[in-house]
Design an enzyme around this catalytic site. Structure first.
Site, PDB file in Angstrom:
ATOM      1  N   TYR A 147      54.586  41.220  29.838  1.00 54.75           N
ATOM      2  CA  TYR A 147      54.406  40.234  30.850  1.00 54.75           C
ATOM      3  C   TYR A 147      54.555  39.030  30.307  1.00 54.75           C
ATOM      4  CZ  TYR A 147      51.732  37.331  34.873  1.00 54.75           C
ATOM      5  OH  TYR A 147      51.714  36.311  36.156  1.00 54.75           O
ATOM      6  N   ASP A 148      53.924  38.557  29.449  1.00 53.92           N
ATOM      7  CA  ASP A 148      54.152  37.295  28.103  1.00 53.92           C
ATOM      8  C   ASP A 148      56.028  36.907  28.678  1.00 53.92           C
ATOM      9  OD1 ASP A 148      51.564  38.319  28.795  1.00 53.92           O
ATOM     10  OD2 ASP A 148      51.242  37.572  26.860  1.00 53.92           O
ATOM     11  N   ASN A 176      45.007  31.626  36.572  1.00 54.48           N
ATOM     12  CA  ASN A 176      44.021  32.729  36.885  1.00 54.48           C
ATOM     13  C   ASN A 176      43.823  31.859  38.513  1.00 54.48           C
ATOM     14  OD1 ASN A 176      43.358  32.792  34.714  1.00 54.48           O
ATOM     15  ND2 ASN A 176      43.166  34.306  34.961  1.00 54.48           N
ATOM     16  N   VAL A 189      39.776  40.439  37.700  1.00 51.23           N
ATOM     17  CA  VAL A 189      38.170  40.336  37.784  1.00 51.23           C
ATOM     18  C   VAL A 189      37.571  39.972  38.916  1.00 51.23           C
ATOM     19  CG1 VAL A 189      37.937  37.965  36.818  1.00 51.23           C
ATOM     20  CG2 VAL A 189      35.893  39.103  35.744  1.00 51.23           C
ATOM     21  N   PHE A 193      34.997  42.366  40.221  1.00 51.18           N
ATOM     22  CA  PHE A 193      33.205  42.332  40.630  1.00 51.18           C
ATOM     23  C   PHE A 193      32.992  42.636  41.568  1.00 51.18           C
ATOM     24  CE2 PHE A 193      33.078  39.813  36.524  1.00 51.18           C
ATOM     25  CZ  PHE A 193      33.720  40.539  35.760  1.00 51.18           C
ATOM     26  N   GLN A 211      34.641  35.294  26.886  1.00 56.67           N
ATOM     27  CA  GLN A 211      35.999  35.116  26.641  1.00 56.67           C
ATOM     28  C   GLN A 211      36.069  34.023  27.885  1.00 56.67           C
ATOM     29  OE1 GLN A 211      35.309  37.541  27.223  1.00 56.67           O
ATOM     30  NE2 GLN A 211      36.280  39.243  28.662  1.00 56.67           N
ATOM     31  N   ASP A 273      43.077  40.171  24.591  1.00 50.10           N
ATOM     32  CA  ASP A 273      42.583  39.913  26.404  1.00 50.10           C
ATOM     33  C   ASP A 273      42.517  37.874  25.561  1.00 50.10           C
ATOM     34  OD1 ASP A 273      41.031  40.430  28.472  1.00 50.10           O
ATOM     35  OD2 ASP A 273      40.373  39.006  28.006  1.00 50.10           O
TER      36      ASP A 273
HETATM   37  P1  NAD Z   1      50.593  40.494  43.584  1.00 50.75           P
HETATM   38  O1  NAD Z   1      50.764  41.905  42.321  1.00 50.75           O
HETATM   39  O2  NAD Z   1      49.618  40.535  44.457  1.00 50.75           O
HETATM   40  O3  NAD Z   1      52.605  40.358  44.445  1.00 50.75           O
HETATM   41  C1  NAD Z   1      53.359  40.183  43.342  1.00 50.75           C
HETATM   42  C2  NAD Z   1      54.502  41.024  44.649  1.00 50.75           C
HETATM   43  O4  NAD Z   1      55.980  40.709  43.838  1.00 50.75           O
HETATM   44  C3  NAD Z   1      54.276  41.985  44.960  1.00 50.75           C
HETATM   45  O5  NAD Z   1      53.775  42.195  46.605  1.00 50.75           O
HETATM   46  C4  NAD Z   1      54.882  43.523  44.832  1.00 50.75           C
HETATM   47  O6  NAD Z   1      55.298  44.271  45.683  1.00 50.75           O
HETATM   48  C5  NAD Z   1      56.503  42.281  44.723  1.00 50.75           C
HETATM   49  N1  NAD Z   1      57.071  42.863  43.656  1.00 50.75           N
HETATM   50  C6  NAD Z   1      56.890  43.333  41.697  1.00 50.75           C
HETATM   51  N2  NAD Z   1      58.123  44.133  41.761  1.00 50.75           N
HETATM   52  C7  NAD Z   1      59.309  43.673  42.559  1.00 50.75           C
HETATM   53  C8  NAD Z   1      60.979  43.456  42.506  1.00 50.75           C
HETATM   54  N3  NAD Z   1      60.782  44.367  41.437  1.00 50.75           N
HETATM   55  N4  NAD Z   1      61.049  43.068  43.940  1.00 50.75           N
HETATM   56  C9  NAD Z   1      59.902  42.961  45.303  1.00 50.75           C
HETATM   57  N5  NAD Z   1      59.307  42.714  45.307  1.00 50.75           N
HETATM   58  C10 NAD Z   1      58.686  42.811  43.772  1.00 50.75           C
HETATM   59  O7  NAD Z   1      50.388  38.971  42.802  1.00 50.75           O
HETATM   60  P2  NAD Z   1      50.255  37.442  43.203  1.00 50.75           P
HETATM   61  O8  NAD Z   1      49.258  37.451  41.837  1.00 50.75           O
HETATM   62  O9  NAD Z   1      50.424  37.583  44.490  1.00 50.75           O
HETATM   63  O10 NAD Z   1      51.058  36.609  41.585  1.00 50.75           O
HETATM   64  C11 NAD Z   1      52.553  36.942  42.237  1.00 50.75           C
HETATM   65  C12 NAD Z   1      53.202  35.610  40.965  1.00 50.75           C
HETATM   66  O11 NAD Z   1      52.282  34.474  40.832  1.00 50.75           O
HETATM   67  C13 NAD Z   1      53.648  36.411  40.197  1.00 50.75           C
HETATM   68  O12 NAD Z   1      54.907  35.878  39.431  1.00 50.75           O
HETATM   69  C14 NAD Z   1      52.621  35.742  39.037  1.00 50.75           C
HETATM   70  O13 NAD Z   1      52.737  36.253  38.241  1.00 50.75           O
HETATM   71  C15 NAD Z   1      52.870  34.699  39.202  1.00 50.75           C
HETATM   72  N6  NAD Z   1      51.560  34.175  39.049  1.00 50.75           N
HETATM   73  C16 NAD Z   1      49.262  34.702  39.576  1.00 50.75           C
HETATM   74  C17 NAD Z   1      48.707  34.095  38.956  1.00 50.75           C
HETATM   75  C18 NAD Z   1      46.957  34.453  39.736  1.00 50.75           C
HETATM   76  O14 NAD Z   1      46.322  34.373  39.181  1.00 50.75           O
HETATM   77  N7  NAD Z   1      47.364  35.275  41.329  1.00 50.75           N
HETATM   78  C19 NAD Z   1      48.544  33.717  37.670  1.00 50.75           C
HETATM   79  C20 NAD Z   1      50.119  33.740  37.169  1.00 50.75           C
HETATM   80  C21 NAD Z   1      50.958  34.217  37.410  1.00 50.75           C
HETATM   81  N1  UDP Z   2      37.477  41.395  33.440  1.00 46.35           N
HETATM   82  C1  UDP Z   2      36.373  41.502  32.984  1.00 46.35           C
HETATM   83  N2  UDP Z   2      35.494  42.658  33.457  1.00 46.35           N
HETATM   84  C2  UDP Z   2      37.136  43.467  34.749  1.00 46.35           C
HETATM   85  C3  UDP Z   2      38.183  42.713  34.946  1.00 46.35           C
HETATM   86  C4  UDP Z   2      38.558  41.876  33.960  1.00 46.35           C
HETATM   87  O1  UDP Z   2      35.671  41.227  31.838  1.00 46.35           O
HETATM   88  O2  UDP Z   2      36.272  44.545  35.631  1.00 46.35           O
HETATM   89  C5  UDP Z   2      38.058  40.278  31.837  1.00 46.35           C
HETATM   90  C6  UDP Z   2      38.809  40.631  31.111  1.00 46.35           C
HETATM   91  O3  UDP Z   2      39.123  41.244  30.404  1.00 46.35           O
HETATM   92  C7  UDP Z   2      39.199  38.935  30.673  1.00 46.35           C
HETATM   93  C8  UDP Z   2      38.654  38.006  32.255  1.00 46.35           C
HETATM   94  O4  UDP Z   2      37.650  38.745  33.170  1.00 46.35           O
HETATM   95  O5  UDP Z   2      38.605  38.283  29.765  1.00 46.35           O
HETATM   96  C9  UDP Z   2      40.228  37.423  32.951  1.00 46.35           C
HETATM   97  O6  UDP Z   2      40.835  38.974  33.682  1.00 46.35           O
HETATM   98  P1  UDP Z   2      41.448  38.944  34.400  1.00 46.35           P
HETATM   99  O7  UDP Z   2      42.487  40.626  34.774  1.00 46.35           O
HETATM  100  O8  UDP Z   2      41.700  38.546  35.856  1.00 46.35           O
HETATM  101  O9  UDP Z   2      43.060  38.009  34.505  1.00 46.35           O
HETATM  102  P2  UDP Z   2      43.919  38.096  32.759  1.00 46.35           P
HETATM  103  O10 UDP Z   2      43.613  36.367  33.018  1.00 46.35           O
HETATM  104  O11 UDP Z   2      43.189  37.944  31.767  1.00 46.35           O
HETATM  105  O12 UDP Z   2      45.199  37.923  32.957  1.00 46.35           O
END
Ligand code: NAD
Ligand code: UDP
Length: 329
Positions: A147-148, A176, A189, A193, A211, A273
């Site tokens: 992912y990263d 987040n 998380v 929860f 963390q 993590d």
């Molecule tokens: P999510 O999983 O709810 O939504 C992602 C959507 O992308 C899903 O509907 C999935 O079906 C679609 N998708 C994945 N691969 C695809 C592909 N190849 N073709 C078409 N559709 C595809 O996740 P989210 O939390 O809504 O995240 C959305 C975006 O924001 C992502 O790019 C994620 O990396 C980024 N992001 C989210 C967070 C967060 O905290 N929610 C944090 C950092 C980055």
């Molecule tokens: N986490 C946890 N219990 C859970 C799910 C997540 O303690 O059931 C912790 C996880 O290890 C991380 C933080 O909660 O330290 C946030 O996790 P999340 O998967 O929401 O997103 P991240 O910020 O790690 O991408």
């Protein structure tokens, strides 16, 4: 004529809220998704909207859009650590091949493209809080590397298209974010929860819970993204809420909020993590006159109300999603 925007990941958590926002702002919206981690239910309210069109498509395959297109928001990607651990290759492809396709589309249509990057580009950060000029500390070959590194590549290819082809681009580094429409069983998380509290299970804290994370409510995030898209700034901008909390304190907060008497149990910390995460939002404040407005207590209450409204079936279908129909051998 309304301006047209393509939103990828439209059936996901953030993508669906972005569709709602752009329609409310008077845009014509094309949502695109392959439902790998998303849910049609997230966009069912838009089914009959005259300015909304949905295309089921995998963005890692060539993308064709008829007619004019003015803006693209690339939000397709698995986003939860458990999701991307289970579908690592799809995760790498959507950040790399998918982004390449969307940059090509932006170039062909002369459209502006905003990509969803992430605080994960900072990895397990050695700088705290994280500023945009910090290069990060990512284990390329660790389980989260898929992912990263996909997101880091996404930023690089986006800047290359901007510099070499003059494509108009924007990069948001999302920290987040939470709210209604998160998938209850996506493993992140907050849904984890809340699901546990609603089912009367103990809350699973990973590691010793020291963390930290900093949680941003979805409406604030969408506002920041909207402002960034219409700014002139091409470099990455952090959008998140700097209010930091340890995961063990957060578990206690959820027990209070849900008014349950669940216990906290401790499980192994996942590999790599990040130990601390908090955005420095000085740039967003200055550039966009943006800062988060929703306090965690208020945002968490709204989120809890959403999860409480799920059916019993949804609540108990808590096992993690089966991705097998999306994975071709
Ligand atoms: P999510 O999983 O709810 O939504 C992602 C959507 O992308 C899903 O509907 C999935 O079906 C679609 N998708 C994945 N691969 C695809 C592909 N190849 N073709 C078409 N559709 C595809 O996740 P989210 O939390 O809504 O995240 C959305 C975006 O924001 C992502 O790019 C994620 O990396 C980024 N992001 C989210 C967070 C967060 O905290 N929610 C944090 C950092 C980055
Ligand atoms: N986490 C946890 N219990 C859970 C799910 C997540 O303690 O059931 C912790 C996880 O290890 C991380 C933080 O909660 O330290 C946030 O996790 P999340 O998967 O929401 O997103 P991240 O910020 O790690 O991408």
């Amino acid at each position: 004529m309304k301006k047209k925007v393509l939103i990828t990941g439209a059936a996901g958590f953030l993508g669906s809220h972005l569709c709602d926002r752009f329609l409310a702002e008077g845009f014509s919206v094309i949502g695109m998704d392959n439902f790998i981690t998303g849910d049609p239910k997230n966009i069912k309210q838009l089914k009959d909207h005259p300015d909304f069109e949905f295309i089921e498509h995998d963005v890692t395959k060539h993308i064709t859009i008829e007619g004019e297109l003015h803006y693209i928001l690339h939000f397709a990607s698995p986003a939860s650590p458990i999701d991307y651990l289970k579908i690592p290759i799809q995760t790498l492809k959507v950040g790399s091949l998918g982004t390449h396709n969307l940059l090509g589309l932006a170039k062909a249509k002369n459209a502006r493209l905003l990509i969803a990057s992430t605080s994960e580009v900072y990895g397990d950060p050695l700088v705290h809080p994280q500023t945009e000029d910090y290069y990060g500390n990512v284990n390329t070959i660790g389980p989260r590397g898929v992912y990263d590194e996909a997101k880091r590549f996404q930023e690089s290819i986006t800047m290359a298209y901007h510099r070499f082809h003059g494509v108009e681009t924007r990069i948001v580094r999302i920290f987040n974010t939470y709210g209604p429409r998160m998938r209850l069983n996506d493993g992140r998380v907050i849904p984890a929860f809340m699901g546990q509290a609603l089912r009367g299970e103990d809350l699973t804290v990973f590691g010793d819970g020291s963390q930290t994370r900093s949680f941003c409510y979805v409406d604030d995030q969408v506002e920041g993204i909207f402002k960034l898209l219409f700014s002139d700034y091409v470099y990455p901008v952090n959008i998140g809420n700097p209010n930091e909390i340890s995961i063990s304190d957060f578990a206690e907060e959820i027990i209070k909020l849900t008014n349950t008497d669940q216990k906290v149990i401790y499980k192994d910390l996942p590999v790599n993590d990040p130990m601390q995460r908090k955005p420095d939002i000085t740039l967003a404040r200055k550039l966009l006159q943006w800062e988060p407005k929703v306090q965690r207590a208020e945002g968490m209450k709204k989120t809890y109300d959403y999860f409480k409204g799920l059916s019993r079936d949804e609540l108990y279908k808590s096992e993690h999603r089966d991705f097998s129909k999306h994975i071709k051998t």
